[in-house]
Design an enzyme around this catalytic site. Structure first.
Site, short mmCIF file in Angstrom:
data_model
loop_
_atom_site.label_atom_id
_atom_site.label_comp_id
_atom_site.label_asym_id
_atom_site.label_seq_id
_atom_site.Cartn_x
_atom_site.Cartn_y
_atom_site.Cartn_z
N SER A 698 0.88 -1.30 -0.07
CA SER A 698 -0.18 -0.04 -0.10
C SER A 698 0.77 1.53 0.01
CB SER A 698 -0.92 0.08 0.90
OG SER A 698 -0.67 0.15 2.24
N ASN A 701 1.88 1.37 -3.65
CA ASN A 701 1.68 1.45 -4.36
C ASN A 701 0.01 2.25 -4.47
OD1 ASN A 701 2.97 0.55 -6.20
ND2 ASN A 701 2.31 -1.71 -5.30
N TYR A 702 -0.27 2.82 -2.80
CA TYR A 702 -2.20 2.81 -2.68
C TYR A 702 -1.97 4.20 -2.08
CZ TYR A 702 -3.26 -1.18 -4.85
OH TYR A 702 -3.49 -2.23 -5.65
N LEU A 703 -1.13 4.35 -1.23
CA LEU A 703 -0.59 6.05 0.10
C LEU A 703 -0.53 7.22 -1.04
CD1 LEU A 703 -0.55 3.94 3.26
CD2 LEU A 703 -2.80 4.14 1.61
#
Length: 744
Positions: A698, A701-703
């Site tokens: 995360s 790639n996502y935060l």
């Protein structure tokens, strides 16, 4: 500090006491061992060396004394273990045999054999919690026992000027790297669709050609040696290399391998070899293991030679010119041939990944650049000049038919711009998400079935951060699904479960064959629709039989330009991190507590996105060692408190300045021990909570990195405590542009 540890938010729960083998447990349970003659001699050498040390501050001297005590104790134990008086039977004979070969070795080789071990730092590399210990002072001498005599090993001493020069050189190098960094985020963007205006590179690096097996290494079939052609021999080597892996015991893997192996055989070989169970790869496997051990035991010079060769390849193929700026290429090496493994129970595991040739590769560069040269005797499949794409080379792999690309590294402009755009798009969703949620709530009662299914799928993607799930050919890949490809068998409906109403139980394999298992209470309307979708369907039927990913994303893009199911996942992950950091963080916390708060916020995101990992193999051992240190630290704190109490009693009513100074020193010792204990307990809690959760996925790639950078600035936490070097380079744009008041 004790009050801070008791906070409900911190939840410091020390792991149960486990007896360990560390130095602290030895002191605690056994007491210090009596000195042997050899140990006394080693101690004398150590003391003699320590007198030559430079003058240090009281704090450094205290830390050195504590750590040196542990190291000396370990050295004594090692010396006792090496002494025949303490070793009996076969162990003593084995140790004696190990020492005998050193008689004819050079002094430098003997030095390396008796090199002193470093002290393991109390530091958790993943979570960043804890405090690194100083390495034991280099002036402490090791002892080489040679025919009953003791000789101190000379160690190189760095002068103060050399240390300062080394630090200055490191700082200068960092400054030069910073000056050379392309600050692309400060430049104007190209018009839509244009990624670059000039691109020049060397093309991909191809793996070396196959080298035939030695003449004395053979494959045996039905007990008889068989000489294979080069093509079949190479594939046989791939299988032999994996004999100690469980893959080669799986029927699917063995069948797929044998079928592809026979394709590489000559007609005579196919007639002879008809049963994989009659094949003996033992000699090939033994040769492979010997080569692995040889690589592990390479000398320092051999390793340096290999490193220089790899660096030469990196310098030639690992960089390109992008708009006349030198940029790093990410995966410039083409994957060598081998056997496909896949994840989980992949139906194609064991198939041959064939060797990629230049004739399979499409090159992309600018028309006015120097085109990369193909290997001698080969030619490229095609040379393109497409500046609307970011890849440098492309080919199709044969197992799954997917496209493979050579791309720039994560720290490059093209990757950075893509990340920036991704997080900005997720931020824009923040202002539209309430309207989108209201619409899919209304669609739950639509008169059209497809609209209802789309609304329920959006509900799952929004609330549970499920992946959309792409369509796949049946039987071609692993049985992994996403939201749109859920089947009836993957969900179970409970009117009441554990005191909750309208509970949906999910159980399916997600991306990378990672199991998603969750029990979630949902709204009454969603629950009724799910019952409706399951009516008159079998276990293997699609739950959303009138919906696919393309239809869902097309609908989302009509609600907001560029919106996809993945943007929802990025938005929910980032907003969750920001909210958790606000809830858990306090500026008055110490560094260990702040880092624990960050990791807990990150962990909440990982749980939401189902980022799991298998517990590390050494987890139990490392936790036992940490608990041993905690117990030792508790005893040290208790001792410090007793000494403080005794000193206070002696100083009561006294005006002696020395006694008063001693009291202050004892108070600081108690404080240091209490802080150390708190750090270790926080570290134990963090490790236990982090056992099966992957935080890095995360974070990578996502935060939105600007949330982390702003939090670090506001909490006065160094960014390197949260982001490693590669992440700091990847998100350099966020580090430079983020202000204290950033809001996702």
């Amino acid at each position: 500090m004790a009050d801070q540890a008791k906070r409900g938010r911190l939840k410091v729960t020390p792991v149960g006491a486990v007896a360990g083998d560390g130095p602290h447990s030895r002191h605690t349970l056994l007491g210090k061992p009596k000195k042997t003659a050899k140990a006394r001699s080693a101690s004398e050498h150590s003391q003699k060396g320590s007198k030559q040390q430079e003058v240090k501050s009281p704090k450094e001297e205290s830390t050195d004394m504590e750590m040196a005590d542990d190291v000396r104790f370990q050295l004594r134990l090692k010396e006792e273990a090496d002494d025949e008086d303490f070793v009996t039977g076969k162990a003593a004979i084995d140790r004696k045999r190990k020492r005998e070969p050193t008689d004819g070795l050079s002094s430098s080789t003997i030095l390396s054999l008796h090199k002193k071990k470093k002290v393991t730092p109390e530091w958790d590399g993943e979570t960043g919690v804890g405090k690194k210990k100083r390495k034991t002072d280099r002036k402490e001498k090791n002892v080489v026992k040679e025919e009953g005599t003791h000789h101190p090993i000379p160690t190189k001493k760095w002068t103060r000027e050399q240390v300062e020069a080394s630090k200055a050189l490191k700082i200068k190098k960092q400054e030069e790297e910073e000056q050379q960094r392309w600050r692309w985020w400060e430049e104007d963007k190209y018009e839509d669709g244009i990624k670059w205006k000039f691109l020049e590179h060397k093309g991909p690096y191809f793996p070396p050609k196959y080298q035939p097996l030695p003449h004395d290494v053979k494959l045996y079939y039905d007990g008889k040696p068989v000489k294979l052609g080069l093509a079949a021999e190479e594939v046989a080597l791939f299988f032999a290399q994996m004999l100690d892996h469980e893959y080669t015991t799986k029927e699917v893997f063995r069948n797929n391998f044998f079928r592809d192996w026979r394709k590489e055989m000559t007609e005579e070989e196919r007639v002879l070899i008809t049963d994989l169970n009659k094949c003996d790869f033992g000699e090939i496997h033994a040769m492979h293991r010997e080569r692995v051990e040889t690589r592990k035991n390479m000398s320092k010079d051999e390793k340096q030679t290999l490193k220089e060769a790899n660096q030469k390849i990196m310098d030639e193929y690992g960089y390109c010119l992008l708009d006349h700026h030198r940029e790093r290429v990410g995966n410039f090496k083409i994957e060598p041939p081998g056997l496909f493994r896949g994840r989980g129970e992949h139906p194609k595991q064991g198939m041959l990944k064939r060797r990629i040739q230049p004739e399979d590769v499409v090159i992309n560069c600018s028309w006015d650049s120097r085109f990369p040269e193909p290997p001698a005797g080969h030619r490229w499949k095609e040379v393109r000049h497409d500046n609307t794409v970011t890849w440098l080379a492309s080919w199709t792999e044969n197992v799954q038919g997917s496209f493979k690309y050579v791309m720039l590294s994560a720290i490059s402009k093209l990757k950075g711009e893509k990340d920036w755009e991704k997080y900005e798009l997720a931020r824009r969703l923040k202002s539209r998400v309430d309207d989108i949620r209201l619409q899919y709530q209304n669609d739950l009662k639509s008169k059209q079935m497809v609209t209802r299914q789309r609304a329920v799928a959006l509900y799952f993607i929004d609330k549970l951060a499920l992946r959309a799930g792409n369509e796949k050919e049946e039987g071609e890949t692993a049985d992994t699904v996403g939201c749109c490809s859920l089947r009836v068998e993957h969900i179970t409906l409970h009117d009441v479960l554990d005191g909750e109403k309208c509970v949906v139980e999910f159980d399916f394999l997600g991306k990378d064959s990672i199991r998603y298992y969750n029990k979630v209470p949902v709204s009454k309307r969603v629950f009724k629709n799910l019952k409706l979708f399951k009516e008159s369907k079998q276990e293997g039927d699609d739950l959303f039989d009138r919906l696919n990913t393309a239809m869902l994303n097309k609908h989302l893009s009509s609600l907001m330009p560029g919106l996809t199911a993945k943007v929802f996942r990025t938005y929910n992950a980032s907003i969750t991190l920001q909210e958790q950091l606000r809830e858990l963080s306090t500026t008055s916390d110490n560094m260990a507590e702040k880092l624990l708060s960050y990791n807990r916020a990150n962990r909440a995101v990982a749980v939401l996105c189902n980022h799991q990992r298998a517990p590390p193999k050494t987890f139990e051992k490392s936790m036992a060692n940490l608990q041993t240190k905690i117990e030792s630290c508790k005893e040290k704190l208790a001792l410090a408190k007793r000494e403080l109490k005794q000193t206070k009693e002696e100083a009561k009513g006294s005006s002696d300045s020395k006694l008063l100074t001693t009291v202050e020193k004892k108070k600081k010792a108690v404080q240091r021990s209490a802080e150390q204990l708190l750090r270790m307990e926080v570290q134990a809690t963090d490790r236990e909570e982090n056992k099966q959760i992957a935080l890095s996925t995360s974070k990578l790639n996502y935060l939105d990195p600007r949330i982390t950078v702003a939090w670090c600035k506001n909490m006065e936490v160094p960014l390197d405590k949260v982001y490693n070097k590669s992440l700091r380079a990847k998100f350099a744009w966020a580090v430079e542009m983020t202000e204290l008041d950033f809001e996702f």
